[in-house]
Write a protein that holds these residues in place. Structure first.
Motif, mmCIF file in Angstrom:
data_model
loop_
_atom_site.group_PDB
_atom_site.id
_atom_site.type_symbol
_atom_site.label_atom_id
_atom_site.label_comp_id
_atom_site.label_asym_id
_atom_site.label_seq_id
_atom_site.Cartn_x
_atom_site.Cartn_y
_atom_site.Cartn_z
ATOM 1 N N ASP A 178 0.823 -1.219 0.000
ATOM 2 C CA ASP A 178 0.000 0.000 0.000
ATOM 3 C C ASP A 178 0.852 1.262 0.000
ATOM 4 O O ASP A 178 0.423 2.310 -0.431
ATOM 5 C CB ASP A 178 -0.895 0.028 1.243
ATOM 6 N N LEU A 179 2.035 1.134 0.555
ATOM 7 C CA LEU A 179 2.878 2.314 0.732
ATOM 8 C C LEU A 179 4.333 1.906 0.629
ATOM 9 O O LEU A 179 4.742 0.901 1.221
ATOM 10 C CB LEU A 179 2.610 2.918 2.127
ATOM 11 N N ASP A 216 1.170 4.427 -2.745
ATOM 12 C CA ASP A 216 1.580 5.670 -2.065
ATOM 13 C C ASP A 216 3.080 5.637 -1.822
ATOM 14 O O ASP A 216 3.667 4.572 -1.615
ATOM 15 C CB ASP A 216 0.860 5.805 -0.723
ATOM 16 N N ARG A 246 1.608 9.962 -6.493
ATOM 17 C CA ARG A 246 1.062 9.586 -5.182
ATOM 18 C C ARG A 246 2.075 9.778 -4.063
ATOM 19 O O ARG A 246 2.133 9.018 -3.102
ATOM 20 C CB ARG A 246 0.533 8.152 -5.221
ATOM 21 N N ALA A 248 3.091 11.064 -0.822
ATOM 22 C CA ALA A 248 2.374 11.549 0.365
ATOM 23 C C ALA A 248 3.155 12.667 1.036
ATOM 24 O O ALA A 248 2.613 13.698 1.377
ATOM 25 C CB ALA A 248 2.147 10.410 1.354
#
Lengths: 300, 779
Positions: A178-179, A216, A246, A248
């Protein structure tokens, strides 16, 4: 599937959003001079020795098959690493934690069991699990297995990597990530080579490819005086990442010397790893290089 | 920002001489001793109070808006001697004689400071709401109406109680009137027109509240303080549960805000003055560090325990209780970080996040705030008979006892040493430190002193249970443990029932000041120790839990899993206090699975131990007894004393060493981080446990910044949603504490949570300081 892990840290709040469990794997393909986790570098088991905790009970000498533990003619307890074959018997018998084995082969199941224990904390805080290291991508099968299964449990997965691996490897684990906590040390390849032992071209290429994926990204930059703490380097980094779709934020991590004591416990010299800690003002100044490009930035 | 006058007052308190004492109350006690001795007990009590309140000085400090102080002096050697001599005259008598005067007294230190005809030990809540709503005149009217009822008139005990109570109300009313006059007098002398007006307003208000109900937020707080002060300082009735101040003051606050006579800032300052008043009357010492000169010196033990107040929590019908006042009370606590009052925030599911963050922010800044959990406390209290209509009102007094405001009398407690039945189970009921051999068991294991003070000291023997050779697993051992727990609790119930019968014969009906302000006492014309209130509780404080869990885990690991030795052999080693088995001792101590690390099977042993404890407590409760036992997990700071009487245990603890404290894991044995610790603790069955603290030390780096606060708040919230009971937290590093030991002057306002009360670190004894330093530091 087993992985080679040296620590699982729970209630971790600095390795991605929320309350997290960070799994530290052992083995790294960079040799950052400032490394504050020197126990994470070697892909082999190591023994840490903390003489200040030793009470001279003599158990290690009793059990060591190679005579690596002895008392010298000054009456001092000595651990001669040249004789040590890392069998770990001394560690098992050291009741005072003066001897610690670093690195154990853990089943993915075992890791997941530990990760699952804090699932309510992740849910309430927007946290999850983070793989860090060392370089987790050197154990991509293990990372993928754990991530695939934690994802299925609805847990947020973060991968902390220097991305110094073939793109295909990253692509392989990415569907469950996810990240990405992407470590960028220096934009100038020569500087990068000098500071980490490897050039940065592959890392930067991977970074660009990552930025085009549905994942992300938090870019993390250790700020090490005399190595990469120039506005020039930060400006270049900002230019490089400003269009990552993306992204962050950027996290600037000031060098700290808390890892220095670990070097001697591993029988290594820390001389090379000692730097000044950058001042708060300096950090703010470097952070401004990002904010002027409207990139969110935080200083730890 | 704290107003300067309050800041200066706190500064002055830090430098206060620990010998300073309110000596007037001793003088007037001596003067009045023989004057009223022929009167009935309650009337004499009332007259003694009146004599004192009519005469004591009425200091008003510069600039203060909330008045009420006592005059303190440093007693001369002669005065100090008088006080000590009186204590001896009153109480150097056989325990059997003490018992005829008082059933339960907590410690000799407390007992000796008040005479047999004028004692109270506080540890309860008055009907604060009733006081501010009815006023003293309301109480007098009720008492007068009661006095003419036939059932009262014809019962000498009842009649005398009501008469005594009426004298007390009048005495306090007069005392407040005297304060009104004093304020007026000072106003007349005052040249500063602003202060003059303030003093006149104070005078007018005090004159009003000396009889009538409070009309404003200010008058409500002022009235409460002018009742708290004489009760604590003159009567020795302290360690109050001030209960839910944010609730019972709210109607006054709201009305004043709506009519525009009060601003939030003014309300905040009044709360801060109230907190300061509570702190200011204390001796600057840690009362639990008995070895300190300051603690040894004090002739005012009762005032060195704090008062407790409760914020937040659910209201009847499970409605959320947090209101604007709750915020102000927390803010004041955050500004001040005092020892006293001790603030309990009641968590509930869905508590307002903004409020919760504010509470956590104050906690991480070391304000004296702890959190209890309505999710478990409400069912737990109901499990011991508290009714739905009363349960939401619960609060606490010191150190960790739940309390239903005004519906029950003062503290009665037994520290139930959970390690003792384990030792008995391992030794077939024998106590190896002082074996009894073939002698028969005495009638009760609880000496009279143990019953009156509540600590299980000296030898205790159990019933003969099966030899450990015959058991094959840790569950078998738990069965023996249950039998020993049952034996000790049944024994206690039997012994205490005899005491209560004695109390009825000798003591019941002897009024204490609190009887005037409880619910049911006047109505029933019965003092609380005669059954006047609705509820009657003895807290049974399970102590040394983690020592027991770790011992069971070590037995499981070493004996039943690894089969390294038989249980019989291990018991033999324990009875030698590990002599010749030093390596094993270190291994048991350091290398066995321990409670607090999120190891499910270990934590489940904990659940079984607590279930046994609760089952057996419930077994000795019955409607035929006046008093219900409420189990808690609270050792307070007495885990050291209790440990002295327990032999070596399988967790590698030497004979006589301290036990684990409260709900907490054994010192330094929780090594897997905060979530692991909290998960372990949340596995305990708190739905039947009515109190007890979990001490946590957190390194400041773990909670810094906004993110640190958010995560900290979520961490605690998740713990409570999972069924945790309580946390009290110190956010301080080991380095800071060591530095504070070296440079005390730089840390004089470092206030730390100890075990259900707070202390200034540098005022604590070295031993207590070291205990705190050695707690696991969570980074």
């Amino acid at each position: 599937m087993k992985g080679f892990v040296f620590n699982i840290q729970r209630f971790s709040i600095n390795d991605g959003p929320g309350i997290r469990t960070t799994v530290f794997v052992k083995g790294c393909n960079l040799r950052c001079r400032w490394c504050h986790n020197p126990e994470s570098i070697s892909p082999k088991q190591e023994i840490q020795y903390f003489p200040e905790k030793c009470v001279m009970c003599g158990k290690c000498m009793e059990v060591c098959p190679t005579g690596a533990h002895f008392i010298n003619h000054f009456g001092e307890k000595v651990f001669d690493r040249s004789k040590c074959n890392c069998c770990g018997l001394c560690v098992q018998n050291c009741l005072y934690d003066a001897l610690i084995q670093v690195g154990s082969y853990m089943e993915a199941d075992e890791v997941i069991e530990t990760v699952k224990k804090d699932i309510e904390y992740y849910r309430n805080s927007g946290g999850g699990v983070t793989f860090s290291g060392g370089e987790p991508m050197l154990q991509k099968e293990f990372v993928k297995e754990v991530f695939d299964r934690t994802k299925a449990l609805g847990i947020h997965n973060a991968l902390d990597t220097a991305a110094n691996v073939p793109w295909g490897d990253l692509e392989y684990v990415l569907p469950s990530v996810d990240l990405v906590l992407l470590d960028l040390k220096a934009m100038d390849s020569a500087v990068h080579q000098q500071a980490t032992g490897v050039p940065n071209e592959r890392i930067l290429e991977n970074a660009v490819k990552l930025s085009q994926k549905e994942v992300d990204i938090i870019v993390r930059i250790p700020v090490v005086p005399g190595i990469n703490d120039t506005e020039g380097n930060m400006n270049k980094t900002a230019e490089f990442i400003k269009d990552f779709k993306r992204l962050a934020r950027v996290e600037l991590l000031p060098y700290h010397d808390m890892g220095v004591d670990k070097y001697s416990s591993l029988g290594k010299s820390a001389n090379e790893a000692v730097f000044e800690t950058p001042s708060r003002e300096k950090m703010e100044k470097l952070a401004a290089c990002f904010s002027k490009h409207n990139i969110a930035v935080c200083v730890e | 920002m704290l107003p300067k006058r309050i800041e200066q007052s706190i500064e002055k308190w830090f430098d206060k001489d620990y010998r300073a004492t309110f000596y007037e109350r001793i003088e007037y006690l001596v003067e009045s001793e023989h004057r009223y001795e022929k009167l009935s007990y309650a009337v004499r009590y009332g007259k003694t109070l009146e004599y004192t309140l009519d005469r004591i000085s009425l200091p008003i400090e510069a600039e203060e808006k909330l008045i009420g102080s006592v005059k303190e002096i440093i007693p001369t050697d002669e005065q100090k001697e008088i006080a000590e001599k009186l204590s001896k005259e009153w109480w150097e008598i056989a325990p059997e004689e003490i018992q005829k005067k008082i059933l339960w007294f907590y410690s000799y230190g407390w007992l000796k400071r008040r005479p047999p005809w004028f004692y109270s030990f506080g540890h309860l809540a008055l009907d604060w709401e009733g006081i501010i709503q009815k006023g003293l005149a309301g109480y007098i009217t009720e008492a007068e109406a009661k006095a003419v009822e036939t059932s009262v008139k014809e019962d000498e005990k009842k009649a005398s109680f009501i008469e005594g109570a009426t004298i007390c109300y009048r005495a306090i009313s007069k005392y407040i009137q005297r304060y009104a006059a004093q304020a007026k007098f000072e106003a007349e002398k005052c040249n500063d027109p602003g202060r003059k007006a303030e003093l006149l307003k104070i005078a007018e208000s005090c004159a009003h509240i000396s009889e009538k109900p409070a009309r404003s937020f200010y008058e409500a707080i002022q009235l409460i303080w002018l009742i708290v002060l004489p009760l604590m300082k003159v009567c020795g009735c302290g360690v109050f549960n001030l209960s839910r101040m944010d609730q019972y003051l709210y109607p006054f606050f709201k009305a004043d805000m709506e009519s525009g006579v009060l601003t939030e800032q003014e309300a905040l300052e009044l709360i801060e003055e109230f907190y300061n008043k509570n702190n200011d009357i204390m001796t600057p010492t840690d009362h639990m560090s008995q070895e300190l000169d300051a603690t040894k010196y004090t002739i005012e033990v009762a005032y060195d325990d704090p008062n407790y107040l409760t914020l937040g929590g659910l209201l009847k019908g499970d409605k959320p209780g947090v209101n604007e006042l709750s915020y102000l009370f927390v803010e004041a606590a955050h500004h001040m970080k005092l020892r006293n009052p001790f603030i309990v925030v009641r968590y509930y599911k869905g508590i307002d996040r903004k409020f919760w963050l504010k509470v956590c922010d104050a906690i991480r800044d070391n304000a004296t705030i702890v959190v209890y959990n309505d999710i478990t406390m409400i069912p737990a209290l109901k499990a011991y008979g508290v009714e739905e209509e009363d349960v939401y009102s619960y609060g606490f007094y010191g150190c960790n006892d739940p309390n239903l405001p005004a519906q029950e009398g003062g503290l009665r407690q037994l520290w139930f040493n959970l390690a003792r039945p384990l030792e008995l189970a391992l030794n077939q009921g024998e106590y190896p430190m002082a074996p009894k051999g073939d002698k028969p068991l005495s009638e009760t294991q609880y000496s009279l002193e143990d019953r009156m003070i509540g600590l299980m000291t000296g030898p205790y023997y159990g019933i003969k249970t099966a030899d450990v050779e015959s058991i094959h697993g840790v569950d078998d051992l738990l069965e023996l443990y249950r039998q020993q727990v049952r034996f000790l609790l049944e024994d206690y119930r039997k012994a205490i029932e005899k005491d209560i019968a004695l109390e009825a014969e000798y003591n019941a009906g002897r009024m204490r000041i609190e009887d005037c302000f409880l619910q049911g006492t006047i109505d029933n014309a019965k003092t609380w120790n005669d059954g006047g209130t609705k509820y009657h509780k003895i807290t049974v404080q399970g102590s040394g839990l983690a020592s027991v869990i770790d011992s069971l885990a070590a037995v499981e690991e070493l004996v039943f899993k690894n089969k390294e030795m038989t249980l019989k052999e291990l018991v033999h080693i324990l009875n030698q206090n590990f002599e010749g088995s030093e390596f094993l001792q270190v291994r048991l101590n350091r290398k066995m699975p321990k409670f607090g690390n999120d190891i499910q099977w270990v934590d489940e042993l904990g659940k079984k131990v607590v279930d046994i404890f609760c089952d057996e407590v419930a077994r000795v409760n019955s409607s035929k007894y006046l008093y219900t036992f409420y189990p808690t997990l609270s050792s307070d700071r007495d885990f050291t004393t209790m440990g002295k009487y327990v032999g070596a245990t399988p967790d590698g603890r030497f004979a006589g060493d301290k036990l684990s404290e409260n709900q907490s894991p054994t010192e330094g044995s929780d090594v897997n981080g905060l979530t692991a610790l909290l998960n372990s603790v949340a596995r305990l069955p708190f739905n039947r446990i009515t109190g007890g603290p979990l001490n946590i030390k957190v390194h400041p780096s773990a909670v810094k910044g906004n993110n640190g606060l958010e995560m900290f708040a979520t961490l605690l919230q998740t713990f409570f949603d999972k069924g945790g009971l309580q946390v009290q937290i110190n956010v301080v590093s080991k380095e800071q504490l060591l530095d504070a030991q070296r440079n005390p002057n730089r840390y004089k306002n470092l206030c730390v949570r100890v075990t259900g009360y707070s202390a200034y670190f540098i005022q604590m004894g070295k031993k207590a300081q070291d205990e705190l330093i050695n707690r696991t530091e969570n980074k």
